[in-house]
Design a protein around this motif. Structure first.
Motif, PDB file in Angstrom:
ATOM      1  N   ALA A  32      47.428  22.487-123.327  1.00  0.00           N
ATOM      2  CA  ALA A  32      46.808  23.777-123.065  1.00  0.00           C
ATOM      3  C   ALA A  32      46.986  24.696-124.269  1.00  0.00           C
ATOM      4  CB  ALA A  32      47.414  24.409-121.823  1.00  0.00           C
ATOM      5  N   GLY A  33      45.897  25.267-124.735  1.00  0.00           N
ATOM      6  CA  GLY A  33      45.936  26.143-125.908  1.00  0.00           C
ATOM      7  C   GLY A  33      45.644  25.429-127.201  1.00  0.00           C
ATOM      8  N   THR A  34      45.527  24.100-127.163  1.00  0.00           N
ATOM      9  CA  THR A  34      45.202  23.364-128.384  1.00  0.00           C
ATOM     10  C   THR A  34      43.705  23.132-128.489  1.00  0.00           C
ATOM     11  OG1 THR A  34      45.478  21.178-127.372  1.00  0.00           O
ATOM     12  CG2 THR A  34      47.434  22.201-128.354  1.00  0.00           C
ATOM     13  N   VAL A  35      43.254  22.879-129.720  1.00  0.00           N
ATOM     14  CA  VAL A  35      41.850  22.575-129.962  1.00  0.00           C
ATOM     15  C   VAL A  35      41.752  21.384-130.907  1.00  0.00           C
ATOM     16  CG1 VAL A  35      41.138  24.979-129.638  1.00  0.00           C
ATOM     17  CG2 VAL A  35      41.638  24.130-131.949  1.00  0.00           C
ATOM     18  N   ALA A  36      40.603  20.741-130.878  1.00  0.00           N
ATOM     19  CA  ALA A  36      40.300  19.669-131.824  1.00  0.00           C
ATOM     20  C   ALA A  36      39.196  20.148-132.761  1.00  0.00           C
ATOM     21  CB  ALA A  36      39.857  18.413-131.091  1.00  0.00           C
ATOM     22  N   LEU A  37      39.387  19.916-134.061  1.00  0.00           N
ATOM     23  CA  LEU A  37      38.371  20.205-135.062  1.00  0.00           C
ATOM     24  C   LEU A  37      37.664  18.906-135.407  1.00  0.00           C
ATOM     25  CD1 LEU A  37      40.613  22.451-135.278  1.00  0.00           C
ATOM     26  CD2 LEU A  37      39.907  22.744-137.654  1.00  0.00           C
ATOM     27  N   GLY A  90      44.674  17.353-121.886  1.00  0.00           N
ATOM     28  CA  GLY A  90      43.939  16.878-123.055  1.00  0.00           C
ATOM     29  C   GLY A  90      42.470  16.638-122.805  1.00  0.00           C
ATOM     30  N   ALA A  91      41.993  16.977-121.613  1.00  0.00           N
ATOM     31  CA  ALA A  91      40.579  16.810-121.309  1.00  0.00           C
ATOM     32  C   ALA A  91      39.766  17.907-121.995  1.00  0.00           C
ATOM     33  CB  ALA A  91      40.355  16.857-119.806  1.00  0.00           C
ATOM     34  N   ARG A  92      38.529  17.578-122.341  1.00  0.00           N
ATOM     35  CA  ARG A  92      37.653  18.547-122.987  1.00  0.00           C
ATOM     36  C   ARG A  92      37.192  19.585-121.967  1.00  0.00           C
ATOM     37  NH1 ARG A  92      32.523  19.956-123.576  1.00  0.00           N
ATOM     38  NH2 ARG A  92      31.734  20.585-125.626  1.00  0.00           N
ATOM     39  N   LEU A  93      37.407  20.867-122.298  1.00  0.00           N
ATOM     40  CA  LEU A  93      37.004  21.947-121.420  1.00  0.00           C
ATOM     41  C   LEU A  93      35.746  22.655-121.889  1.00  0.00           C
ATOM     42  CD1 LEU A  93      40.332  23.793-120.502  1.00  0.00           C
ATOM     43  CD2 LEU A  93      38.890  22.438-118.988  1.00  0.00           C
ATOM     44  N   ALA A  94      35.668  22.905-123.178  1.00  0.00           N
ATOM     45  CA  ALA A  94      34.572  23.726-123.690  1.00  0.00           C
ATOM     46  C   ALA A  94      34.495  23.620-125.203  1.00  0.00           C
ATOM     47  CB  ALA A  94      34.775  25.191-123.286  1.00  0.00           C
ATOM     48  N   TYR A 121      40.171  36.562-125.678  1.00  0.00           N
ATOM     49  CA  TYR A 121      41.146  35.800-124.898  1.00  0.00           C
ATOM     50  C   TYR A 121      40.849  35.891-123.402  1.00  0.00           C
ATOM     51  CZ  TYR A 121      43.944  36.084-129.205  1.00  0.00           C
ATOM     52  OH  TYR A 121      44.388  36.007-130.496  1.00  0.00           O
ATOM     53  N   SER A 122      40.509  37.104-122.946  1.00  0.00           N
ATOM     54  CA  SER A 122      40.264  37.288-121.512  1.00  0.00           C
ATOM     55  C   SER A 122      39.060  36.481-121.047  1.00  0.00           C
ATOM     56  CB  SER A 122      40.064  38.775-121.188  1.00  0.00           C
ATOM     57  OG  SER A 122      38.992  39.317-121.936  1.00  0.00           O
ATOM     58  N   SER A 123      38.045  36.383-121.883  1.00  0.00           N
ATOM     59  CA  SER A 123      36.870  35.598-121.521  1.00  0.00           C
ATOM     60  C   SER A 123      37.218  34.113-121.414  1.00  0.00           C
ATOM     61  CB  SER A 123      35.762  35.802-122.554  1.00  0.00           C
ATOM     62  OG  SER A 123      34.628  35.005-122.251  1.00  0.00           O
ATOM     63  N   ILE A 124      37.996  33.619-122.371  1.00  0.00           N
ATOM     64  CA  ILE A 124      38.414  32.213-122.342  1.00  0.00           C
ATOM     65  C   ILE A 124      39.278  31.952-121.117  1.00  0.00           C
ATOM     66  CG2 ILE A 124      39.813  30.477-123.531  1.00  0.00           C
ATOM     67  CD1 ILE A 124      38.906  31.795-126.173  1.00  0.00           C
ATOM     68  N   LYS A 125      40.179  32.868-120.808  1.00  0.00           N
ATOM     69  CA  LYS A 125      41.066  32.717-119.651  1.00  0.00           C
ATOM     70  C   LYS A 125      40.271  32.696-118.350  1.00  0.00           C
ATOM     71  CE  LYS A 125      44.999  32.824-117.336  1.00  0.00           C
ATOM     72  NZ  LYS A 125      45.938  31.679-117.303  1.00  0.00           N
ATOM     73  N   SER A 126      39.308  33.613-118.210  1.00  0.00           N
ATOM     74  CA  SER A 126      38.559  33.707-116.955  1.00  0.00           C
ATOM     75  C   SER A 126      37.628  32.514-116.764  1.00  0.00           C
ATOM     76  CB  SER A 126      37.767  35.014-116.906  1.00  0.00           C
ATOM     77  OG  SER A 126      36.782  35.046-117.935  1.00  0.00           O
ATOM     78  N   TYR A 138      37.925  29.348-118.405  1.00  0.00           N
ATOM     79  CA  TYR A 138      38.515  28.017-118.520  1.00  0.00           C
ATOM     80  C   TYR A 138      39.981  27.937-118.085  1.00  0.00           C
ATOM     81  CZ  TYR A 138      34.441  28.016-121.556  1.00  0.00           C
ATOM     82  OH  TYR A 138      33.168  28.174-122.061  1.00  0.00           O
ATOM     83  N   GLY A 139      40.589  29.086-117.779  1.00  0.00           N
ATOM     84  CA  GLY A 139      41.974  29.083-117.318  1.00  0.00           C
ATOM     85  C   GLY A 139      42.996  28.793-118.397  1.00  0.00           C
ATOM     86  N   ILE A 140      42.613  28.984-119.660  1.00  0.00           N
ATOM     87  CA  ILE A 140      43.495  28.668-120.784  1.00  0.00           C
ATOM     88  C   ILE A 140      43.961  29.946-121.475  1.00  0.00           C
ATOM     89  CG2 ILE A 140      43.660  27.583-123.056  1.00  0.00           C
ATOM     90  CD1 ILE A 140      43.681  25.592-120.781  1.00  0.00           C
ATOM     91  N   SER A 141      45.275  30.037-121.703  1.00  0.00           N
ATOM     92  CA  SER A 141      45.863  31.146-122.450  1.00  0.00           C
ATOM     93  C   SER A 141      46.241  30.670-123.849  1.00  0.00           C
ATOM     94  CB  SER A 141      47.112  31.668-121.737  1.00  0.00           C
ATOM     95  OG  SER A 141      46.797  32.158-120.452  1.00  0.00           O
TER      96      SER A 141
END
Length: 295
Positions: free
Chosen positions: A57-62, A117-121, A147-152, A154-157
């Motif tokens: 949670a909170g990680t991204v893939a480039l 580790g599943a793709r969210l967005a 941040y608030s938009s991402i949280k609302s 996708y549930g990710i902080s």
């Protein structure tokens, strides 16, 4: 800077490829507890606290590296969100020694991951706020959302970047969004200077052998399991024992003595980054306490 983590990035950019963390003893009835006993008990309780569970949670893939959605200690939920990775992961290529990338437009995309580790967005940048491979190896992107938009949605902080120096011996996790793999080790110590090919990094984190990072892990957040805070960004490993060459960084101490640790990885500290951000996640290299290299 390990493939990248640097060598693979340099090769793959040319080829166009994308691969690249008890109770006090019983007292007599009515007896007061001495302050030193209370303090000792508090310290024991703190030491006994379980480590923070570190996940994706909170990680991204480039396209060629790893990264993380991050906030400063003073960031607000409504601020534009930020992504942290390595300078050598920039889509424009690796900055040369002394080169600083500052406030450059970017539409780069990042795959946001769930805790498993599943793709969210897919998140998109609006600009590169900062990028450099001098003294450190970082890139910071500003996204076109908050941040608030991402949280609302996708549930990710975001992960919070610690504003204090990391601690030797700390238990850490290196979390690669690219490979969806978590490495476990400790901070073995700090390299006064780390030389790799043309680049020099200052006060780098040296891992114990458990974090045998590979290409694609570049830019991964390094999380302290005692706090859950991001304390560094993964960037390189000495692959085959060469000294100070690409993919084979060497350590240089204050007296100029060179040491090589084959198979040992490194990360760049991030505690100085928050001092460069004002309210609203506004980046400003002239702020008091900001020591990131300037153009």
């Amino acid at each position: 800077m390990k493939k990248p983590l640097i060598g693979m990035l340099a090769t793959l950019l040319v080829a166009g490829a994308t691969a690249l963390a008890g109770a006090l003893p019983a007292q007599a009835a009515g007896a007061a507890q001495a302050p030193e006993i209370v303090q000792a008990a508090a310290a024991d309780t703190a030491k006994a606290a379980p480590p923070v569970a570190v996940n994706f949670a909170g990680t991204v893939a480039l396209s060629n590296c790893s990264g993380s959605l991050v906030r400063m200690p003073g960031s607000a939920a409504t601020d534009p969100a930020l992504v942290l990775s390595n300078g050598h992961c920039l889509e424009s290529g690796m900055p040369g020694p002394g080169e600083v990338v500052l406030n450059q437009p970017s539409s780069r995309t990042f795959t946001l991951l769930s805790s498993t580790g599943a793709r969210l967005a897919t998140l998109r940048a609006s600009k590169v706020v900062y990028g450099a491979m001098t003294d450190t190896d970082v890139s910071i992107y500003q996204l076109n959302t908050s941040y608030s938009s991402i949280k609302s949605r996708y549930g990710i902080s975001p992960l919070t970047i610690a504003d204090t120096h990391p601690t030797r011996g700390a238990d850490i996790r290196v979390v690669s969004g690219y490979w969806k793999k978590i490495y476990s080790c400790s901070i073995d110590g700090f390299a006064y200077r780390l030389h790799e090919a043309d680049w020099t990094f200052k006060d780098s984190v040296r891992y114990t052998s458990g974090c045998n990072v590979i290409g694609g892990t570049s830019g991964s957040p390094v999380v302290d399991t005692a706090t859950g805070l991001l304390v560094a960004v993964n960037n390189t490993i000495n692959e085959n024992g060469e000294s100070c060459t690409l993919d084979n960084p060497c350590e240089v101490d204050q007296s100029g003595a060179v040491t090589v640790h084959q198979g040992i990885g490194y990360a760049q500290e991030t505690y100085g980054i928050p001092a460069c951000f004002a309210s609203g996640n506004r980046f400003d290299l002239t702020l008091p306490g900001c020591t990131l290299p300037r153009p």
